[in-house]
Design an enzyme around this catalytic site. Sequence first.
Site, PDB file in Angstrom:
ATOM      1  N   TYR A 203     -15.542 -16.117   6.530  1.00 30.46           N
ATOM      2  CA  TYR A 203     -16.383 -15.570   7.444  1.00 30.46           C
ATOM      3  C   TYR A 203     -17.662 -15.739   7.034  1.00 30.46           C
ATOM      4  O   TYR A 203     -18.705 -16.243   7.887  1.00 30.46           O
ATOM      5  CB  TYR A 203     -15.870 -13.896   7.429  1.00 30.46           C
ATOM      6  CG  TYR A 203     -16.939 -13.334   8.475  1.00 30.46           C
ATOM      7  CD1 TYR A 203     -17.097 -13.229   9.741  1.00 30.46           C
ATOM      8  CD2 TYR A 203     -18.044 -12.556   7.563  1.00 30.46           C
ATOM      9  CE1 TYR A 203     -17.869 -12.631  10.270  1.00 30.46           C
ATOM     10  CE2 TYR A 203     -19.054 -11.917   8.254  1.00 30.46           C
ATOM     11  CZ  TYR A 203     -18.817 -11.809   9.783  1.00 30.46           C
ATOM     12  OH  TYR A 203     -19.913 -11.016  10.267  1.00 30.46           O
TER      13      TYR A 203
ATOM     14  N   LYS B  66     -20.993 -18.152   8.952  1.00 33.90           N
ATOM     15  CA  LYS B  66     -22.379 -17.430   9.147  1.00 33.90           C
ATOM     16  C   LYS B  66     -23.345 -18.370   8.500  1.00 33.90           C
ATOM     17  O   LYS B  66     -24.399 -18.980   9.127  1.00 33.90           O
ATOM     18  CB  LYS B  66     -22.647 -16.134   8.950  1.00 33.90           C
ATOM     19  CG  LYS B  66     -21.627 -15.093   9.542  1.00 33.90           C
ATOM     20  CD  LYS B  66     -21.982 -14.927  10.714  1.00 33.90           C
ATOM     21  CE  LYS B  66     -21.366 -14.140  11.621  1.00 33.90           C
ATOM     22  NZ  LYS B  66     -21.454 -13.831  13.131  1.00 33.90           N
TER      23      LYS B  66
ATOM     24  N   SER C 158     -25.209 -12.650   9.113  1.00 31.45           N
ATOM     25  CA  SER C 158     -24.862 -11.619   8.274  1.00 31.45           C
ATOM     26  C   SER C 158     -25.516 -11.459   6.680  1.00 31.45           C
ATOM     27  O   SER C 158     -25.755 -12.672   6.213  1.00 31.45           O
ATOM     28  CB  SER C 158     -23.264 -11.788   7.878  1.00 31.45           C
ATOM     29  OG  SER C 158     -22.878 -10.934   7.005  1.00 31.45           O
TER      30      SER C 158
END
Length: 227
Positions: free
Chosen positions: A38, A42, A13
């Site tokens: 989150y 990644k 991302s």
Amino acid sequence: EQTGCKEIVFSSSATVYGSENPSPCHEGMPKGSCTNPYGWTKSMMEQILQDASVADKELSVVLLRYFNPIGAHESGRIGEDPQGIPNNLMPYVSQVAVGKREKLTIFGGDYDTPDGTCLRDYIHVMDLAEGHVRAVEFCAHHHGTEIINLGTGQPYSVLDIVNTFQNVNHIKVAYEIGPRRAGDLPVIYSDAHKAERVLGWKAKRNLADMCRDSWNWQKNNPNGYKR
Ligand code: UDP
């Protein structure tokens, strides 16, 4: 290792660029500190895969850094169906348009951007899908880790999304400007040149296409995949 898999295309991302890197973000920049858990998942996965490809010379890794995928399959039969209240902008906009939610709250109208709302690099999910096909093909004749942005390189504001959605689909989207959301960056968009150079891939669809296809999915499937 156990399955003998030597080729990995990882869905990463843009959030790994963090708040330190100015846009347009390019793959040569050091990763930043993420603004949410989150993002760290990644960032950590990228690190593990990168290290693994140094240890195992046969490994071929492509880290695809997604910007903001929206839209749906052109058939209107495959699309986004978030459970509960959508966190992301486009599903929220579509659910307001279809009457499932009363109005969109725009998170902040006082950012240092042309219209005061945040800028993002929205990319049609079918362009994103085609980028993956190229990445898989690339893996077959490559070793080590390659980092590649999947974006258009063109920033749009939250209001651009709402206005384009209304204009293209001839439907009203009620909204109000609310407070900022914690962790949101004012501006983040890609430098999309590396994907073109390395994968021979470039996004073909524009913002109108994205808004049209998101709505086509939502209006044909007001309850998502549930009948
Ligand atoms: N956004 C908004 N209202 C919402 C959801 C999102 O104003 O209900 C804004 C958000 O502040 C950001 C942009 O839309 O500026 C894109 O948000 P999204 O969560 O889709 O992606 P990300 O924050 O990961 O870039």
